[in-house]
Design a protein around this motif. Structure first.
Motif, short mmCIF file in Angstrom:
data_model
loop_
_atom_site.label_atom_id
_atom_site.label_comp_id
_atom_site.label_asym_id
_atom_site.label_seq_id
_atom_site.Cartn_x
_atom_site.Cartn_y
_atom_site.Cartn_z
N UNK A 6 6.46 -23.65 -2.24
CA UNK A 6 6.75 -22.60 -1.24
C UNK A 6 6.70 -21.18 -1.79
N UNK A 7 7.21 -20.97 -3.02
CA UNK A 7 7.22 -19.62 -3.57
C UNK A 7 5.80 -19.12 -3.84
N UNK A 8 4.94 -20.02 -4.30
CA UNK A 8 3.54 -19.64 -4.53
C UNK A 8 2.81 -19.38 -3.21
N UNK A 9 3.11 -20.21 -2.22
CA UNK A 9 2.51 -20.01 -0.90
C UNK A 9 2.95 -18.68 -0.30
N UNK A 10 4.24 -18.36 -0.47
CA UNK A 10 4.76 -17.08 0.00
C UNK A 10 4.06 -15.91 -0.71
N UNK A 11 3.83 -16.06 -2.02
CA UNK A 11 3.18 -14.99 -2.77
C UNK A 11 1.76 -14.76 -2.27
N UNK A 12 1.03 -15.85 -2.03
CA UNK A 12 -0.33 -15.71 -1.50
C UNK A 12 -0.30 -15.06 -0.11
N UNK A 13 0.62 -15.52 0.73
CA UNK A 13 0.71 -14.96 2.09
C UNK A 13 0.95 -13.46 2.03
N UNK A 14 1.83 -13.04 1.14
CA UNK A 14 2.16 -11.62 1.02
C UNK A 14 0.98 -10.80 0.54
N UNK A 15 0.32 -11.27 -0.52
CA UNK A 15 -0.80 -10.52 -1.09
C UNK A 15 -1.96 -10.42 -0.11
N UNK A 16 -2.34 -11.55 0.49
CA UNK A 16 -3.52 -11.53 1.38
C UNK A 16 -3.23 -10.82 2.69
N UNK A 17 -2.00 -10.91 3.18
CA UNK A 17 -1.68 -10.17 4.41
C UNK A 17 -1.68 -8.66 4.15
N UNK A 18 -1.27 -8.26 2.95
CA UNK A 18 -1.34 -6.83 2.59
C UNK A 18 -2.77 -6.35 2.61
N UNK A 19 -3.68 -7.17 2.08
CA UNK A 19 -5.11 -6.83 2.08
C UNK A 19 -5.62 -6.66 3.51
N UNK A 20 -5.23 -7.60 4.39
CA UNK A 20 -5.71 -7.55 5.78
C UNK A 20 -5.11 -6.34 6.51
N UNK A 21 -3.79 -6.13 6.36
CA UNK A 21 -3.15 -4.99 7.02
C UNK A 21 -3.77 -3.67 6.55
N UNK A 22 -4.00 -3.54 5.24
CA UNK A 22 -4.60 -2.31 4.71
C UNK A 22 -6.02 -2.14 5.25
N UNK A 23 -6.74 -3.26 5.40
CA UNK A 23 -8.09 -3.20 5.97
C UNK A 23 -8.08 -2.71 7.41
N UNK A 24 -7.09 -3.20 8.20
CA UNK A 24 -6.97 -2.76 9.60
C UNK A 24 -6.69 -1.26 9.65
N UNK B 109 -9.01 1.84 11.16
CA UNK B 109 -8.47 2.80 12.11
C UNK B 109 -8.50 4.23 11.55
N UNK B 110 -8.88 4.35 10.27
CA UNK B 110 -8.89 5.66 9.63
C UNK B 110 -7.50 6.24 9.48
N UNK B 111 -6.51 5.34 9.27
CA UNK B 111 -5.12 5.79 9.30
C UNK B 111 -4.36 5.43 8.02
N UNK B 112 -5.06 5.27 6.90
CA UNK B 112 -4.39 4.92 5.65
C UNK B 112 -3.37 5.99 5.23
N UNK B 113 -3.62 7.22 5.64
CA UNK B 113 -2.69 8.30 5.29
C UNK B 113 -1.30 8.10 5.91
N UNK B 114 -1.26 7.25 6.97
CA UNK B 114 0.03 7.00 7.61
C UNK B 114 1.02 6.32 6.67
N UNK C 63 1.62 -1.00 12.59
CA UNK C 63 0.70 -1.51 11.56
C UNK C 63 0.96 -0.82 10.23
N UNK C 64 1.17 0.50 10.26
CA UNK C 64 1.45 1.24 9.02
C UNK C 64 2.74 0.76 8.37
N UNK C 65 3.77 0.56 9.18
CA UNK C 65 5.06 0.16 8.61
C UNK C 65 4.99 -1.24 8.02
N UNK C 66 4.34 -2.19 8.71
CA UNK C 66 4.26 -3.54 8.17
C UNK C 66 3.35 -3.59 6.95
N UNK C 67 2.36 -2.70 6.87
CA UNK C 67 1.52 -2.62 5.67
C UNK C 67 2.35 -2.14 4.49
#
Length: 312
Positions: A37-55, A59-64, A178-182
């Motif tokens: 579970x801890x490894x699965x959680x780590x992967x979920x966190x890392x890859x979701x960060x990548x996806x959120x940052x991509x979104x 949106x051209x909103x990384x400065x947020x 989206x900015x806050x969850x990223x």
């Protein structure tokens, strides 16, 4: 511009999509029971960060993201929100792997009523008699489960409370969803990445390409429903959003009992029945209040229109 009716229809479909992904996500995590579970959680966190940052980038909103460090108070709020969502994510993953999805569904059924209690305690909000009745029925359900099974449903209570606290502090963040969850996922991604480095290439996540592909997909299954939910909330009223959210725990419950074959005893039936009754009462009360407010706004608008037409 879309017609309001089309906007509402789109919002409902987007909301159903978001809640369906959340509700059926136990099926996905069951495919990864061989991953700690801890490894699965780590992967979920890392890859979701990548996806959120991509979104955000699209949106051209990384400065947020600068808003997360706008002040010490804002940063502390982001850190607290990250801890709450991280605890929620990990406990959900652990519960699915441990075969306790019935308890996770109960937690997300309880969540709206926990949110109401937090509003009373923290924000000093007032409840109607019917809303107090709804909270009392939910409390009776939890008490029934605790006495009948001889154990406090701690998974349900921790999931609903952490999610409730998360929603509470999010109200105070001067950032878009989206900015806050990223920012929150990004904070969690630092220890997550360090843990994956510690686990090394021999970890379950790198054992084969199929597993690695599923782990990478965790970023999409985490980010996509949030994006759909955000888009839906912009198109429909909050009463509709609140009612459609019950689709999530309902699908989790069906996964637990029908697909995973988890136990559902008479004690569970009584407890769930009390909580469902509480939710029905709370929903009816909320819809009634929303209707009254809408009627009041309509009356005021008509009065203003009438005053404006007078020949002063």
């Amino acid at each position: 511009m879309s017609h309001p009716t089309n906007q509402a229809r789109q919002g409902i479909l987007l909301m159903i999509g978001a809640c369906s992904i959340w509700g059926l996500s136990p099926l996905y995590y069951k495919l990864l029971t061989h991953v700690p579970p801890l490894e699965l959680m780590a992967h979920r966190t890392v890859w979701s960060t990548v996806v959120f940052a991509g979104v955000l980038a699209l949106q051209g909103d990384l400065r947020a993201l600068r808003g997360a460090v706008a002040s010490p108070r804002v940063f502390a709020t982001v850190v607290f929100a990250a801890l709450m969502v991280g605890c929620n994510w990990f406990l959900f993953i652990w519960s699915v792997i441990a075969g306790r999805v019935t308890e996770t569904s109960l937690g997300y059924y309880i969540f709206p009523l926990i949110a109401v209690l937090l509003g009373v305690v923290v924000l000093r909000e007032r409840l109607s008699l019917w809303q107090w009745g709804a909270v009392s029925l939910a409390a009776a359900g939890v008490l029934t489960l605790s006495i009948g099974l001889g154990i406090l449903p701690w998974i349900s209570l921790v999931l609903s409370t952490t999610f409730g606290l998360y929603g509470l502090v999010k109200k105070r963040l001067p950032m878009g969803p989206v900015a806050s969850v990223t920012a929150e996922a990004g904070l969690l991604a630092v220890p997550a990445a360090l843990w994956l480095i510690h686990v090394g290439p021999g970890g379950a996540g790198i054992a084969d390409l199929y597993t690695l592909g599923l782990l990478i997909f965790s970023g999409i299954i985490t980010a996509l429903p949030l994006v759909l939910f955000t888009a839906a909330a912009q198109r429909v009223n909050m009463a509709t959003v609140g009612l459609l959210q019950y689709l999530n725990p309902t699908l989790q419950f069906l996964c637990a009992v029908v697909i995973f074959g988890e136990a559902f005893t008479p004690v569970h039936a009584i407890a769930f029945g009390l909580i469902w009754a509480g939710l029905a009462l709370y929903s009816a009360s909320s819809l009634s209040q929303a209707k009254s407010l809408a009627q009041e706004r309509a009356r005021r608008k008509m009065a203003q229109t009438s005053d404006a037409s007078l020949p002063y």
